[in-house]
Design an enzyme around this catalytic site. Structure first.
Site, PDB file in Angstrom:
ATOM      1  N   HIS A 108      40.907 -10.061   5.028  1.00  0.00           N
ATOM      2  CA  HIS A 108      39.628  -9.939   5.733  1.00  0.00           C
ATOM      3  C   HIS A 108      39.355 -11.304   6.347  1.00  0.00           C
ATOM      4  O   HIS A 108      39.528 -12.336   5.693  1.00  0.00           O
ATOM      5  CB  HIS A 108      38.534  -9.549   4.749  1.00  0.00           C
ATOM      6  CG  HIS A 108      37.194  -9.296   5.364  1.00  0.00           C
ATOM      7  ND1 HIS A 108      37.024  -8.803   6.644  1.00  0.00           N
ATOM      8  CD2 HIS A 108      35.935  -9.454   4.865  1.00  0.00           C
ATOM      9  CE1 HIS A 108      35.730  -8.658   6.900  1.00  0.00           C
ATOM     10  NE2 HIS A 108      35.045  -9.062   5.842  1.00  0.00           N
ATOM     11  N   ASP A 191      34.240  -4.925  11.284  1.00  0.00           N
ATOM     12  CA  ASP A 191      34.210  -4.508   9.883  1.00  0.00           C
ATOM     13  C   ASP A 191      32.798  -4.639   9.306  1.00  0.00           C
ATOM     14  O   ASP A 191      32.266  -3.695   8.698  1.00  0.00           O
ATOM     15  CB  ASP A 191      35.189  -5.346   9.072  1.00  0.00           C
ATOM     16  CG  ASP A 191      35.263  -4.910   7.618  1.00  0.00           C
ATOM     17  OD1 ASP A 191      35.950  -3.920   7.340  1.00  0.00           O
ATOM     18  OD2 ASP A 191      34.622  -5.570   6.767  1.00  0.00           O
ATOM     19  N   GLU A 231      27.018  17.755   0.038  1.00  0.00           N
ATOM     20  CA  GLU A 231      27.757  18.384   1.138  1.00  0.00           C
ATOM     21  C   GLU A 231      28.265  17.380   2.168  1.00  0.00           C
ATOM     22  O   GLU A 231      29.072  17.735   3.036  1.00  0.00           O
ATOM     23  CB  GLU A 231      26.887  19.439   1.818  1.00  0.00           C
ATOM     24  CG  GLU A 231      26.649  20.660   0.952  1.00  0.00           C
ATOM     25  CD  GLU A 231      26.030  21.819   1.712  1.00  0.00           C
ATOM     26  OE1 GLU A 231      26.285  21.931   2.933  1.00  0.00           O
ATOM     27  OE2 GLU A 231      25.298  22.602   1.095  1.00  0.00           O
TER      28      GLU A 231
END
Length: 349
Positions: A108, A191, A231
């Site tokens: 990163h 990111d 869901e």
């Protein structure tokens, strides 16, 4: 169009007879170390004395050394500890060991891009950023596949930095899926923005707001949980498998019509303006400075917020409902006590 590299573009000989020190054996570290070793590379693991990961890494068959010892006995040093620890680890244990011909790898770009880590000019500095958590990266590798990754060169002292980075990416299995060429700035800025505005911050707040709206209107919390939280996985799986169009193809016409007509009322121009401001704070370093300052104060805001969020009604309802679903893996996390914030941060050093 993006430049994408695959196995045929990466020469593993770039790492031949080189020792790779993987610093850190957490989510990313364990996967990088094991995948690289299984690809035929020489790997040692560097950890702080007393680390809880020490025994685990030894159990997995690695030679484990203190960080400085590992770095000084390696040609390639992969710094895979959490971002907020990079500066201290680098200054104390890695910088003294880097030399001409060394390569520093990060997964990163945060610490290098925001100058928490300022590499010596004689070393190569590259980014190899897998786009998956470490445990998934390892699982996919064992299955003979790979997860996509991003690759970038920050500093090319040797003239061979990209070749080394691609060999490393192949070693962890990423070139099986495809590795996109990028820059340190693009990787970290996209990111952080994605995490804050969509994947973590945006989705979490949207789910909580939907849940609370239904509960405030008198609906049962359990029903609200299923509609606004449970869901969501079904929808995200459809996104993953075939994009927005496949999701809309798979749901009812009623749901699709509601998507088109009501979604833009929720994510409106005010939300888009907030997103633009969040991106600006990422790009100008405001967020990075805020996070590093927070961490160095002992992270009181982080731990107090974590404790409060863990006790939200949606979390309490969710924990109760998941206990009724024995087929789900148990994923409860330790409850945070705000009063222990300083002690928790100190323990992470």
């Amino acid at each position: 169009m993006a430049t994408v590299y695959y196995d045929s573009d990466a020469d593993p000989r770039a790492l031949a007879e080189k020792t790779i020190a993987v610093i850190g054996y957490g989510s990313q570290g364990h996967a990088h170390a094991q995948n690289l070793r299984d690809s035929g590379h020489q790997v040692i693991v560097g950890l702080q004395e007393g680390s809880r990961s020490w025994a685990r890494a030894e159990h997995d068959g690695f030679t484990v050394r203190e960080v400085k010892d590992a770095a000084c006995n390696a040609d390639v040093v992969a710094l895979l500890a959490p971002d907020q620890h990079h500066r201290a680890i680098y200054e104390r244990a890695i910088k003294p060991c880097l030399r001409r011909g060394s390569t520093l790898v990060v997964a990163h770009a945060f610490s290098v891009h925001f100058k928490e880590v300022v590499p010596i000019p004689e070393a190569d500095v590259v980014l190899v950023a897998p786009k998956a958590p470490g445990h998934r990266m390892r699982e996919v590798f064992v299955e003979g596949k790979g997860v996509p990754a991003l690759v970038a060169v920050h500093q090319d002292a040797s003239g061979k930095a990209e070749r080394t980075a691609l060999a490393y990416a192949r070693g962890i299995g990423a070139t099986r899926a495809g590795v996109i060429k990028t820059t340190f700035a693009e990787e970290v800025e996209t990111d952080l923005f994605g995490e804050q505005a969509v994947l973590c911050g945006g989705v979490s707040e949207l789910v909580k707001a939907g849940f609370q709206t239904l509960v405030d209107a008198g609906y049962q919390p359990e029903v609200a949980y299923f509609e606004c939280m449970n869901e969501l996985k079904l929808i995200v799986d459809l996104f993953y498998e075939g994009g927005l169009s496949y999701m809309r193809y798979s749901v009812s016409d009623t749901a699709e019509f509601g998507d088109y007509t009501r979604g833009p009322r929720v994510i409106d121009e005010r939300v888009r303006e907030s997103m633009r401001r969040i991106l600006a704070e990422v790009r100008d370093g405001t967020f990075a400075r805020e996070w590093i300052a927070e961490y160095r104060r002992g992270a009181p805001r982080l731990y107090e917020t974590r404790a409060r969020e863990q006790r939200q009604p949606i979390e309490e309802v969710g924990r109760a409902l998941r206990r009724m679903m024995p087929w789900l893996p148990k994923k409860d996390v330790p409850m945070q006590e705000p009063a222990r914030a300083g002690a928790t941060a100190a323990a992470a050093e």
